[in-house]
Design a protein around this motif. Structure first.
Motif, mmCIF file in Angstrom:
data_model
loop_
_atom_site.group_PDB
_atom_site.id
_atom_site.type_symbol
_atom_site.label_atom_id
_atom_site.label_comp_id
_atom_site.label_asym_id
_atom_site.label_seq_id
_atom_site.Cartn_x
_atom_site.Cartn_y
_atom_site.Cartn_z
ATOM 1 N N ASN A 31 0.937 -1.122 -0.039
ATOM 2 C CA ASN A 31 0.080 0.177 -0.007
ATOM 3 C C ASN A 31 0.913 1.396 -0.107
ATOM 4 O O ASN A 31 1.372 1.782 1.037
ATOM 5 C CB ASN A 31 -0.919 0.168 1.312
ATOM 6 C CG ASN A 31 -2.047 1.196 1.479
ATOM 7 O OD1 ASN A 31 -2.438 1.491 0.306
ATOM 8 N ND2 ASN A 31 -2.033 1.779 2.497
ATOM 9 N N ALA A 32 1.252 1.652 -1.066
ATOM 10 C CA ALA A 32 2.189 2.811 -1.217
ATOM 11 C C ALA A 32 1.719 3.733 -2.588
ATOM 12 O O ALA A 32 1.279 2.974 -3.463
ATOM 13 C CB ALA A 32 3.540 2.396 -1.307
ATOM 14 N N ALA A 33 1.815 4.915 -2.315
ATOM 15 C CA ALA A 33 1.383 5.645 -3.550
ATOM 16 C C ALA A 33 2.283 7.094 -3.579
ATOM 17 O O ALA A 33 2.361 7.691 -2.394
ATOM 18 C CB ALA A 33 0.093 6.020 -3.861
ATOM 19 N N ALA A 34 2.897 7.253 -4.525
ATOM 20 C CA ALA A 34 3.205 8.824 -4.610
ATOM 21 C C ALA A 34 2.385 9.749 -5.210
ATOM 22 O O ALA A 34 1.504 9.549 -6.162
ATOM 23 C CB ALA A 34 4.456 8.915 -5.516
ATOM 24 N N GLU A 35 2.017 11.030 -4.335
ATOM 25 C CA GLU A 35 1.209 11.936 -4.854
ATOM 26 C C GLU A 35 1.761 12.360 -5.984
ATOM 27 O O GLU A 35 2.922 13.142 -6.054
ATOM 28 C CB GLU A 35 0.822 12.879 -3.533
ATOM 29 C CG GLU A 35 -0.227 13.856 -4.099
ATOM 30 C CD GLU A 35 -0.498 14.834 -2.862
ATOM 31 O OE1 GLU A 35 -1.339 15.859 -3.077
ATOM 32 O OE2 GLU A 35 -0.298 14.437 -1.807
ATOM 33 N N ARG A 54 8.319 5.413 -10.031
ATOM 34 C CA ARG A 54 8.984 4.555 -9.186
ATOM 35 C C ARG A 54 8.138 4.095 -8.245
ATOM 36 O O ARG A 54 8.301 2.669 -7.818
ATOM 37 C CB ARG A 54 10.315 5.416 -8.317
ATOM 38 C CG ARG A 54 11.504 5.491 -9.325
ATOM 39 C CD ARG A 54 12.876 6.084 -8.603
ATOM 40 N NE ARG A 54 12.490 7.481 -8.170
ATOM 41 C CZ ARG A 54 12.358 7.719 -6.949
ATOM 42 N NH1 ARG A 54 12.207 7.143 -5.954
ATOM 43 N NH2 ARG A 54 11.912 9.182 -6.596
ATOM 44 N N VAL A 55 7.446 4.946 -7.541
ATOM 45 C CA VAL A 55 6.365 4.515 -6.314
ATOM 46 C C VAL A 55 5.165 3.727 -6.860
ATOM 47 O O VAL A 55 4.974 2.552 -6.416
ATOM 48 C CB VAL A 55 6.018 5.798 -5.528
ATOM 49 C CG1 VAL A 55 5.197 5.188 -4.288
ATOM 50 C CG2 VAL A 55 7.142 6.105 -5.063
ATOM 51 N N ASN A 56 4.441 4.127 -7.806
ATOM 52 C CA ASN A 56 3.353 3.823 -8.210
ATOM 53 C C ASN A 56 3.310 2.482 -9.276
ATOM 54 O O ASN A 56 2.645 1.792 -9.330
ATOM 55 C CB ASN A 56 2.584 4.795 -8.974
ATOM 56 C CG ASN A 56 2.242 6.058 -7.859
ATOM 57 O OD1 ASN A 56 2.074 5.761 -6.607
ATOM 58 N ND2 ASN A 56 1.969 7.162 -8.400
ATOM 59 N N VAL A 57 4.310 2.428 -9.914
ATOM 60 C CA VAL A 57 4.602 1.510 -11.028
ATOM 61 C C VAL A 57 5.665 0.588 -10.866
ATOM 62 O O VAL A 57 5.401 -0.766 -10.807
ATOM 63 C CB VAL A 57 4.846 2.118 -12.406
ATOM 64 C CG1 VAL A 57 4.829 1.004 -13.502
ATOM 65 C CG2 VAL A 57 3.501 3.004 -12.761
ATOM 66 N N TRP A 58 7.000 1.181 -10.653
ATOM 67 C CA TRP A 58 8.098 0.054 -10.413
ATOM 68 C C TRP A 58 8.039 -0.630 -9.232
ATOM 69 O O TRP A 58 8.368 -1.655 -8.987
ATOM 70 C CB TRP A 58 9.374 1.056 -10.512
ATOM 71 C CG TRP A 58 9.792 1.282 -11.948
ATOM 72 C CD1 TRP A 58 9.565 2.417 -12.487
ATOM 73 C CD2 TRP A 58 10.344 0.228 -13.080
ATOM 74 N NE1 TRP A 58 10.027 2.295 -14.049
ATOM 75 C CE2 TRP A 58 10.434 0.965 -14.103
ATOM 76 C CE3 TRP A 58 10.583 -1.085 -12.995
ATOM 77 C CZ2 TRP A 58 11.058 0.310 -15.281
ATOM 78 C CZ3 TRP A 58 11.006 -1.627 -14.073
ATOM 79 C CH2 TRP A 58 11.264 -0.969 -15.051
#
Length: 85
Positions: A31-35, A54-58
């Motif tokens: 459960n991570a996402a970059a705004e 990096r955060v949402n895809v990789w």
């Protein structure tokens, strides 16, 4: 174990530490996402786009690629990926 999931070696180290401490990973909840920024593409900076990727895809890709072989070999496992923007 805190880590920046957008930094591959930190994410992999956290997953490896979980295995070392608890044994096999039978379930993964990422459960991570970059705004992101809300802007026209022409105004979207390379840095902001890189962070979002990096955060949402990789990071989910790296985590899945790291845990799936062991789950597949055991014939079981559960994965839940969530994120917010």
């Amino acid at each position: 174990l805190p880590c920046d999931v957008g930094i591959k070696h930190e994410l992999i180290a956290a997953l490896d530490a979980a295995v070392a401490h608890h044994g096999a990973i039978d379930g993964l909840f990422l459960n991570a996402a970059a705004e992101g920024i809300y802007a026209l593409t022409s105004n979207y900076t390379d840095e902001a786009f890189e962070t979002a990727l990096r955060v949402n895809v990789w990071s989910p890709f790296w985590a899945l690629r790291h845990v799936l072989p062991a789950m597949t070999a055991r014939g079981r496992g559960a994965i839940l990926l969530t994120g917010t923007l």
